[in-house]
Design a protein around this motif. Structure first.
Motif, PDB file in Angstrom:
ATOM      1  N   GLU A  21      16.017  -0.413   5.119  1.00 11.46           N
ATOM      2  CA  GLU A  21      16.001   0.183   3.786  1.00 11.46           C
ATOM      3  C   GLU A  21      16.778  -0.664   2.783  1.00 11.46           C
ATOM      4  N   ALA A  24      14.715  -3.764   2.007  1.00  9.68           N
ATOM      5  CA  ALA A  24      13.595  -3.426   1.123  1.00  9.68           C
ATOM      6  C   ALA A  24      14.077  -3.245  -0.309  1.00  9.68           C
ATOM      7  N   ALA A  25      15.222  -2.604  -0.475  1.00  8.54           N
ATOM      8  CA  ALA A  25      15.778  -2.421  -1.817  1.00  8.54           C
ATOM      9  C   ALA A  25      16.148  -3.758  -2.429  1.00  8.54           C
ATOM     10  N   LYS A  27      14.761  -6.701  -1.782  1.00 12.41           N
ATOM     11  CA  LYS A  27      13.534  -7.418  -2.125  1.00 12.41           C
ATOM     12  C   LYS A  27      12.908  -6.861  -3.399  1.00 12.41           C
ATOM     13  N   THR A  28      13.049  -5.570  -3.609  1.00  8.87           N
ATOM     14  CA  THR A  28      12.550  -4.969  -4.846  1.00  8.87           C
ATOM     15  C   THR A  28      13.352  -5.474  -6.038  1.00  8.87           C
ATOM     16  N   LEU A  29      14.675  -5.531  -5.900  1.00  2.87           N
ATOM     17  CA  LEU A  29      15.518  -6.059  -6.975  1.00  2.87           C
ATOM     18  C   LEU A  29      15.185  -7.520  -7.253  1.00  2.87           C
ATOM     19  N   ALA A  31      12.364  -9.092  -6.739  1.00  3.82           N
ATOM     20  CA  ALA A  31      11.053  -9.220  -7.384  1.00  3.82           C
ATOM     21  C   ALA A  31      11.088  -8.829  -8.856  1.00  3.82           C
ATOM     22  N   SER A  32      11.929  -7.856  -9.195  1.00  2.22           N
ATOM     23  CA  SER A  32      11.939  -7.362 -10.577  1.00  2.22           C
ATOM     24  C   SER A  32      12.911  -8.122 -11.473  1.00  2.22           C
ATOM     25  N   ALA A  46      20.402   1.161  -5.415  1.00  2.00           N
ATOM     26  CA  ALA A  46      18.979   1.107  -5.092  1.00  2.00           C
ATOM     27  C   ALA A  46      18.696   1.600  -3.678  1.00  2.00           C
ATOM     28  N   THR A  67      10.863 -13.314   1.237  1.00  2.00           N
ATOM     29  CA  THR A  67       9.993 -13.458   0.071  1.00  2.00           C
ATOM     30  C   THR A  67       9.381 -14.852   0.026  1.00  2.00           C
TER      31      THR A  67
END
Length: 206
Positions: A21, A24-25, A27-29, A31-32, A46, A67
């Motif tokens: 988890e 994943a958080a 990788k989201t940060l 990417a954004s 996050a 990534t």
């Protein structure tokens, strides 16, 4: 474990789920908002865990590594779908020289932050080696088929990639025009591989 600091009362199964988890958080940060967004405070918020439950440098390094691996794998599939080494090289150069701005930005952030993060440095080096390997493999394939000259594929790959890294950095800061940047790459590709590449740039080589 993925950079998680041990919690005295946590069970092993909970730690594994939590690692996934948290990653994943991260990788989201990434990417954004890029690698610089992966701070203890933002990642904790996050992921919904306390900041003392993970090693932010280790998590950032793994997020970048996964990534980068996924990106390179996607490009490799696209490149190798072309039938000939020349077309493969055209596809590869097109992607590398027009990669999304956020992708180039993350790479530059990674290089800078890797100075102080050994795990990230290793991930960056592995990513660069993978790009080098892909470019060199296409060059070797072209040399075997007679489409490219017989030359040191590793040296040419290093030359091409270093130039692409430079012109992409120029693009991020708006230095030189798109035409100027592509003209530089086109000249190198012609000199090293004997192929004309670049939209509407053939006349610039005369």
């Amino acid at each position: 474990m993925l950079g998680r600091k041990r919690a005295k009362t946590a069970e092993h199964e909970d730690r594994v789920v939590g690692d996934e988890e948290i990653l994943a958080a991260a990788k989201t940060l990434l990417a954004s908002d890029g690698l610089i967004a992966i701070t203890p405070q933002r990642l904790a918020a996050a992921a919904g865990v306390p900041a003392d439950r993970f090693d932010v440098e280790a998590v950032a390094a793994q997020a970048y590594r996964e990534t980068a691996v996924a990106e390179i794998a996607e490009v490799r599939r696209t490149v190798l779908a072309n039938p000939s080494p020349v077309e493969q090289m055209r596809a590869l150069l097109s992607w590398l020289s027009t990669a999304p701005e956020d992708s180039d930005g993350v790479r530059l952030e990674a290089w800078a932050l890797a100075r102080h993060n050994p795990g990230l440095r290793s991930a960056v080096q592995d990513g660069e080696a993978a790009w080098h390997g892909l470019v060199a493999s296409v060059i070797r394939r072209g040399a075997r088929s007679g489409e490219f000259p017989q030359a040191d594929a590793d040296d040419i790959a290093a030359h091409v990639i270093s130039l692409i890294d430079g012109i992409n950095a120029y693009q991020l800061i708006g230095y030189r025009s798109d035409f100027d940047r592509m003209r530089l790459l086109t000249r190198v590709v012609q000199a090293e591989l004997g192929m004309i590449w670049g939209p509407k740039l053939a006349d610039a080589l005369s």
